[in-house]
Design an enzyme around this catalytic site. Sequence first.
Site, PDB file in Angstrom:
ATOM      1  CG  ASP A  42      -1.965   0.723   0.921  1.00 57.68           C
ATOM      2  OD1 ASP A  42      -3.468   0.612   1.028  1.00 57.68           O
ATOM      3  OD2 ASP A  42      -2.104   1.891   1.085  1.00 57.68           O
ATOM      4  CG  ASP A  68       2.746   5.644  -6.443  1.00 53.49           C
ATOM      5  OD1 ASP A  68       1.513   5.128  -6.677  1.00 53.49           O
ATOM      6  OD2 ASP A  68       3.604   6.663  -6.123  1.00 53.49           O
ATOM      7  CB  VAL A  69      -0.417   0.384  -7.848  1.00 56.83           C
ATOM      8  CG1 VAL A  69       0.035  -0.778  -6.636  1.00 56.83           C
ATOM      9  CG2 VAL A  69      -1.236   1.138  -7.825  1.00 56.83           C
ATOM     10  CG  ASN A  95      -8.208  -3.873  -3.349  1.00 58.71           C
ATOM     11  OD1 ASN A  95      -9.336  -3.841  -3.524  1.00 58.71           O
ATOM     12  ND2 ASN A  95      -7.773  -3.200  -2.343  1.00 58.71           N
ATOM     13  CE1 TYR A 161     -13.692   2.527  -7.922  1.00 56.65           C
ATOM     14  CE2 TYR A 161     -16.663   2.338  -8.730  1.00 56.65           C
ATOM     15  CZ  TYR A 161     -14.538   2.615  -7.938  1.00 56.65           C
ATOM     16  OH  TYR A 161     -14.681   0.965  -6.909  1.00 56.65           O
ATOM     17  CE  LYS A 165     -12.155   0.392  -9.239  1.00 57.65           C
ATOM     18  NZ  LYS A 165     -11.175  -0.665  -8.769  1.00 57.65           N
TER      19      LYS A 165
END
Length: 289
Positions: A42, A68-69, A95, A161, A165
């Site tokens: 995370d 940090d993705v 996720n 958002y 998704k």
Amino acid sequence: MSTPQESFGGGVAVITGAGAGIGAGLARYAALELGMRVMLADIDAQAIVRLRAELESAGAVAVEMVCDVRDPDAVQRLADRVIADMGAVRLLVNNAGVEQFGYLWDTSVCDWNRLVAININGVFHGIRSFLPRLMGNPAPSWVWNLSSVGGVVPWPLQAPYIMSKHAILALTECLHQEVEMAGHGDHVRVQAVLPGAVVSNIFDAAHGVDVGDVVAAEAQRTAMLAVKAAAMDPQQAAKVLFEQAISGVFYLLTQPDSVGAAMDERAETLRSRRAPTLPRGSRYSRAET
């Protein structure tokens, strides 16, 4: 059919966005109920340090790493550390995600790019760093990419958002086909996760807008926080997902009835080719104006 314990027990789980919400619920369930060794990743260092301490105090094995993705090199370092220190990955959960409220035309370029970098690019970086290792290992493994009920429905004032998704759902469907095409579908199971309302701080932490209709953006946050009040417990959601995963279904739903109904409604909308309508109960719906 095997049980979740038989399929996942003792394996390594890597979970991004593990500091809160469904990520933390998955981590707790994997570690405490299934005996998995969990890598907690995370950007919030304090959150994952607290969660690691909680899990270790209960006798579980957990390791945390700030990641940090948005940064492909950071995700690569995560993969390198997991393999070196923990061994082969049984379950990868992509996720990490953020929300955004407000009219699309009021949304800043910075906020748009931030959401895309986390919600979409972060999943892509996880796939690039981990999947070749999973495919190279003949042992069974799973890849869960977190879409949402928002991946099958439109919703006003949350367009960035919702778009992200939808994108993750499409990415995961294509990835499933590509893993099969490459000859690894017998041991690498790719599945799309579509949570409904699960307790999380994603709405509290969401960005709004600084220009335009700020009131509408904050009203949408308030509406979503009301949904949160009746949302599903993250560990219960995790239990449902693990049980579905071993059944072999592709779409994993935290609330099969309500999310399934949303999927049916989406299918009917596409079949009929009608324009999407405003959600029932929306203060903007024509029925209430």
